[in-house]
Write a protein that holds these residues in place. Structure first.
Motif, PDB file in Angstrom:
ATOM      1  N   LEU A  51       6.338  -1.961  -1.284  1.00 35.41           N
ATOM      2  CA  LEU A  51       6.059  -3.392  -0.998  1.00 35.41           C
ATOM      3  C   LEU A  51       4.536  -3.706  -0.681  1.00 35.41           C
ATOM      4  N   GLU A  55       2.113  -5.854  -2.756  1.00 38.45           N
ATOM      5  CA  GLU A  55       1.205  -7.142  -2.075  1.00 38.45           C
ATOM      6  C   GLU A  55      -0.304  -7.065  -2.200  1.00 38.45           C
ATOM      7  N   ALA A  62       3.970 -11.451   2.188  1.00 31.71           N
ATOM      8  CA  ALA A  62       4.852 -11.280   3.309  1.00 31.71           C
ATOM      9  C   ALA A  62       4.520 -12.347   4.275  1.00 31.71           C
ATOM     10  N   TYR A  67       9.649 -10.511   2.936  1.00 32.46           N
ATOM     11  CA  TYR A  67       9.096 -10.448   1.767  1.00 32.46           C
ATOM     12  C   TYR A  67       9.614 -11.213   0.718  1.00 32.46           C
TER      13      TYR A  67
END
Length: 268
Positions: A51, A55, A62, A67
């Motif tokens: 993640l 990102e 986020a 998320y």
């Protein structure tokens, strides 16, 4: 846990990253770290690293809820559509077909036992199911799916339909093998397919196959209407001839596109 059925060139980290992206669905647009890990069948530390990477690349954001995906993920699907050339070839024909039928028209391709929409021109009408680029439905109860399934050899057809749908939708029509084969034989013989509320109530459509220069079926194109507004007779007598003409024109243009030499110019 290592993925099953992998070869020596399989990149597990890439597979895990794609599983995280596909874990986000319409009913779970935002998820916590724990929810992502569970949905993607990953350990939490692994899910967290993926993640954070996504990102940084701009594919995930986020916030206080957890998320969620960003619109940049669409670039992945658009890259496929553009590389296939289907949208550029089909767009003027779809727009003309919509203008002549006043109904929404779409192109979809097989992906396992599902169809996935890759091109669409819609009219503002209320229908029972929302359709957009990337929408996935079970193939067998759709006209778009039938014209592609009918082109498959028997062994390949059985293998394709043995795969579970990833659409999350349970179709109204659940035929046994004999009924399925009879339906596809009819589609194969006449060269087009009709679906009359087999996928969902109110959904009626007719589809024709799209072919490449070798005659191989590569997709389907349809005219979709609301069953309460458009009777089957109107769909077959007026819309179907226009659809068959459009399908032939799109297939011819796609074959011509494939024959055009592609030259790569090196950067200076």
């Amino acid at each position: 846990m290592p993925r099953e059925g992998t070869g020596p060139d399989f990149i597990e980290a890439l597979a895990r990253g794609l599983e995280v992206i596909t874990a986000f669905r319409p009913h779970r647009q935002a998820m916590t770290l724990a929810e992502v890990a569970t949905a993607a069948h990953l350990a939490r530390p692994t899910a967290r690293r993926i993640l954070l990477t996504l990102e940084e690349l701009g594919y995930v954001r986020a916030d206080g809820r957890g998320y969620s995906l960003t619109p940049r993920v669409l670039d992945l699907g658009v890259a496929y559509v553009r590389s296939a050339g289907l949208w550029e070839v089909a767009r003027p024909h779809l727009e003309r077909l919509v203008a002549r039928t006043n109904e929404s028209c779409s192109i979809a391709q097989l992906d396992g036992s599902d169809i996935v929409y890759v091109a669409r021109v819609a009219v503002p009408k209320i229908v029972g199911l929302t359709v957009q680029i990337g929408t996935r439905f079970p193939a067998l109860p759709t006209s778009l799916g039938k014209v592609q399934l009918a082109a498959l050899p028997p062994d390949e057809l059985d293998a394709v339909l043995a795969e579970p749908t990833r659409s999350g939708l349970v179709a109204r029509w659940q035929p046994d093998r004999a009924e399925r084969d009879a339906e596809l034989r009819e589609v194969r013989a006449r060269g087009w397919a009709l679906t009359d509320e087999q996928l969902a109530l109110g959904i009626r459509s007719v589809a024709a196959p799209l072919r490449d220069g070798s005659g191989r079926v590569i997709a389907g194109v349809n005219v979709n209407c609301h069953a309460a507004e458009t009777p089957v007779e109107r769909l077959l007598e007026h819309h179907l001839p226009l659809l068959l003409q459009a399908a032939g024109d799109i297939s011819a243009d796609f074959a011509r596109l494939a024959d055009v030499p592609h030259v790569t110019v090196p950067a200076s």
